[in-house]
Motif scaffolding. Structure first.
Motif, PDB file in Angstrom:
ATOM      1  N   ASN A  44       5.931  52.236  63.523  1.00 34.31           N
ATOM      2  CA  ASN A  44       5.280  51.604  62.377  1.00 34.31           C
ATOM      3  C   ASN A  44       6.146  50.547  61.710  1.00 34.31           C
ATOM      4  O   ASN A  44       5.643  49.788  60.863  1.00 34.31           O
ATOM      5  N   ASN A  45       7.417  50.488  62.057  1.00 32.36           N
ATOM      6  CA  ASN A  45       8.322  49.489  61.468  1.00 32.36           C
ATOM      7  C   ASN A  45       8.433  48.209  62.287  1.00 32.36           C
ATOM      8  O   ASN A  45       9.200  47.313  61.920  1.00 32.36           O
ATOM      9  N   ARG A  46       7.713  48.133  63.415  1.00 27.05           N
ATOM     10  CA  ARG A  46       7.642  46.853  64.128  1.00 27.05           C
ATOM     11  C   ARG A  46       7.027  45.818  63.194  1.00 27.05           C
ATOM     12  O   ARG A  46       6.099  46.119  62.441  1.00 27.05           O
ATOM     13  N   GLN A  47       7.557  44.581  63.261  1.00 27.70           N
ATOM     14  CA  GLN A  47       7.084  43.557  62.332  1.00 27.70           C
ATOM     15  C   GLN A  47       6.688  42.288  63.074  1.00 27.70           C
ATOM     16  O   GLN A  47       7.481  41.747  63.852  1.00 27.70           O
ATOM     17  N   GLY A  48       5.473  41.824  62.832  1.00 28.94           N
ATOM     18  CA  GLY A  48       5.111  40.494  63.273  1.00 28.94           C
ATOM     19  C   GLY A  48       5.713  39.464  62.332  1.00 28.94           C
ATOM     20  O   GLY A  48       5.789  39.686  61.121  1.00 28.94           O
ATOM     21  N   VAL A  49       6.170  38.352  62.887  1.00 28.43           N
ATOM     22  CA  VAL A  49       6.748  37.299  62.045  1.00 28.43           C
ATOM     23  C   VAL A  49       5.655  36.700  61.169  1.00 28.43           C
ATOM     24  O   VAL A  49       4.552  36.397  61.629  1.00 28.43           O
ATOM     25  N   SER A  50       5.971  36.540  59.897  1.00 31.14           N
ATOM     26  CA  SER A  50       5.018  36.014  58.915  1.00 31.14           C
ATOM     27  C   SER A  50       5.801  35.283  57.838  1.00 31.14           C
ATOM     28  O   SER A  50       7.030  35.434  57.734  1.00 31.14           O
ATOM     29  N   PRO A  51       5.125  34.487  57.012  1.00 26.38           N
ATOM     30  CA  PRO A  51       5.835  33.858  55.894  1.00 26.38           C
ATOM     31  C   PRO A  51       6.496  34.886  54.977  1.00 26.38           C
ATOM     32  O   PRO A  51       7.587  34.639  54.450  1.00 26.38           O
ATOM     33  N   GLN A  52       5.848  36.036  54.798  1.00 28.41           N
ATOM     34  CA  GLN A  52       6.421  37.076  53.946  1.00 28.41           C
ATOM     35  C   GLN A  52       7.708  37.633  54.544  1.00 28.41           C
ATOM     36  O   GLN A  52       8.691  37.867  53.831  1.00 28.41           O
ATOM     37  N   LEU A  53       7.691  37.853  55.856  1.00 19.96           N
ATOM     38  CA  LEU A  53       8.900  38.347  56.525  1.00 19.96           C
ATOM     39  C   LEU A  53      10.035  37.342  56.397  1.00 19.96           C
ATOM     40  O   LEU A  53      11.172  37.705  56.074  1.00 19.96           O
ATOM     41  N   ARG A  54       9.716  36.062  56.636  1.00 19.14           N
ATOM     42  CA  ARG A  54      10.742  35.025  56.540  1.00 19.14           C
ATOM     43  C   ARG A  54      11.345  34.974  55.137  1.00 19.14           C
ATOM     44  O   ARG A  54      12.571  34.930  54.969  1.00 19.14           O
ATOM     45  N   TYR A  56      11.496  37.290  53.008  1.00 19.28           N
ATOM     46  CA  TYR A  56      12.229  38.519  52.728  1.00 19.28           C
ATOM     47  C   TYR A  56      13.606  38.518  53.370  1.00 19.28           C
ATOM     48  O   TYR A  56      14.603  38.900  52.725  1.00 19.28           O
ATOM     49  N   VAL A  57      13.692  38.105  54.647  1.00 17.52           N
ATOM     50  CA  VAL A  57      14.957  38.259  55.364  1.00 17.52           C
ATOM     51  C   VAL A  57      15.952  37.136  55.098  1.00 17.52           C
ATOM     52  O   VAL A  57      17.164  37.360  55.171  1.00 17.52           O
ATOM     53  N   MET A  58      15.463  35.937  54.770  1.00 18.42           N
ATOM     54  CA  MET A  58      16.392  34.814  54.673  1.00 18.42           C
ATOM     55  C   MET A  58      17.484  34.998  53.617  1.00 18.42           C
ATOM     56  O   MET A  58      18.658  34.711  53.889  1.00 18.42           O
ATOM     57  N   PRO A  59      17.183  35.480  52.401  1.00 18.40           N
ATOM     58  CA  PRO A  59      18.276  35.682  51.439  1.00 18.40           C
ATOM     59  C   PRO A  59      19.309  36.684  51.934  1.00 18.40           C
ATOM     60  O   PRO A  59      20.512  36.509  51.702  1.00 18.40           O
ATOM     61  N   HIS A  60      18.859  37.735  52.627  1.00 17.74           N
ATOM     62  CA  HIS A  60      19.787  38.722  53.158  1.00 17.74           C
ATOM     63  C   HIS A  60      20.635  38.126  54.278  1.00 17.74           C
ATOM     64  O   HIS A  60      21.838  38.379  54.363  1.00 17.74           O
ATOM     65  N   LEU A  81      11.687  32.283  62.866  1.00 17.31           N
ATOM     66  CA  LEU A  81      11.107  32.834  61.640  1.00 17.31           C
ATOM     67  C   LEU A  81       9.849  32.088  61.196  1.00 17.31           C
ATOM     68  O   LEU A  81       9.234  32.469  60.187  1.00 17.31           O
ATOM     69  N   ARG A  82       9.458  31.067  61.951  1.00 13.44           N
ATOM     70  CA  ARG A  82       8.174  30.398  61.712  1.00 13.44           C
ATOM     71  C   ARG A  82       7.206  30.591  62.896  1.00 13.44           C
ATOM     72  O   ARG A  82       6.108  30.037  62.891  1.00 13.44           O
ATOM     73  N   ASP A  83       7.612  31.369  63.863  1.00 19.17           N
ATOM     74  CA  ASP A  83       6.795  31.643  65.047  1.00 19.17           C
ATOM     75  C   ASP A  83       5.946  32.884  64.778  1.00 19.17           C
ATOM     76  O   ASP A  83       6.384  34.005  64.987  1.00 19.17           O
TER      77      ASP A  83
END
Length: 235
Positions: A44-54, A56-60, A81-83
């Motif tokens: 359930n933690n698999r993630q499709g790339v999305s604007p929200q994911l991008r 979220y991860v970029m600051p980290h 991260l845009r694919d």
């Protein structure tokens, strides 16, 4: 040294594990390393790339780059991260690392190649064809690697991840990366945060730890938890 093992509980899609990559490559010159893939982005933690994911991860990721000096490429930030057809799934790259370890005891080497492919080159390391190409690029015989990789996909990788989670609990780790030094059946949890970006100093400190001249330490706060980096998995 032969009676000592450094247990490394990691995830191929964990940014802090990528940040710690130089430390592990320095450590393998001091002690044998046993890899435990923790399956951070599976099920359930698999993630499709999305604007929200991008977002979220970029600051980290930028924080990881600042702390560790590890490079993050434009092909990652502005490509992968845009694919929106890409999926972040830890299981296939973990299976590839298991295959590399089985064939030639080169799991750590392939893990490092996958991390660079992901964070610098922006490649889709959850895709089987990408994994096979990356293994071939560092010298694995293609047919032999593909056979071992396919054997590990599925139930074997699932069992390995379950076992790795048990190791995480056994040594008292909180997330990825977790490093625990085993000596005579005793486990010492290592705090690597003071050594990020200082692989030679870490190797020297690790040598002293193996010799028994340093004290045990607490786990680092600079890590990804079992559901994702810097917090719960993104919905």
């Amino acid at each position: 040294m032969s009676a000592v093992t450094l247990h490394y509980i990691y995830d191929p899609l964990c940014g802090w594990c990528y940040g710690a990559k130089p430390l592990l490559h320095a450590a393998r010159q001091v002690v044998p390393i046993q890899l435990h893939g923790g399956g951070m982005m599976t099920g359930n933690n698999r993630q499709g790339v999305s604007p929200q994911l991008r977002d979220y991860v970029m600051p980290h990721d930028r924080r990881i780059a600042e702390y560790t000096g590890q490079p993050f490429g434009e092909a990652y930030f502005e490509g992968l991260l845009r694919d929106h057809s890409a999926v972040f799934d830890s299981a296939p790259p973990t299976a590839a690392v298991l295959a590399a370890e089985q064939l030639e005891k080169r799991g750590l080497e392939l893990l490092g190649r996958l991390q660079t492919a992901h964070y610098v080159e922006g490649r889709r390391i959850a895709d089987n064809d990408v994994l096979l190409a990356l293994a071939e690029s560092i010298g694995f015989e293609p047919q032999a690697f593909e056979t071992a990789f396919k054997q590990h996909l599925g139930s074997q990788t699932t069992a390995h991840i379950k076992d790795s989670r048990q190791w995480l609990a056994k040594v008292g780790g909180q997330g990825f990366p977790t490093l625990a030094l085993e000596q005579g059946g005793h486990f010492t949890l290592l705090d690597i945060s003071p050594w990020l970006g200082k692989p030679e100093a870490f190797a020297a400190w690790l040598s002293q730890t193996v010799a028994g001249s340093t004290q045990s330490s607490t786990p680092s706060a600079l890590s990804c938890d079992v559901n994702g980096c810097a917090g719960p998995a993104i919905a």
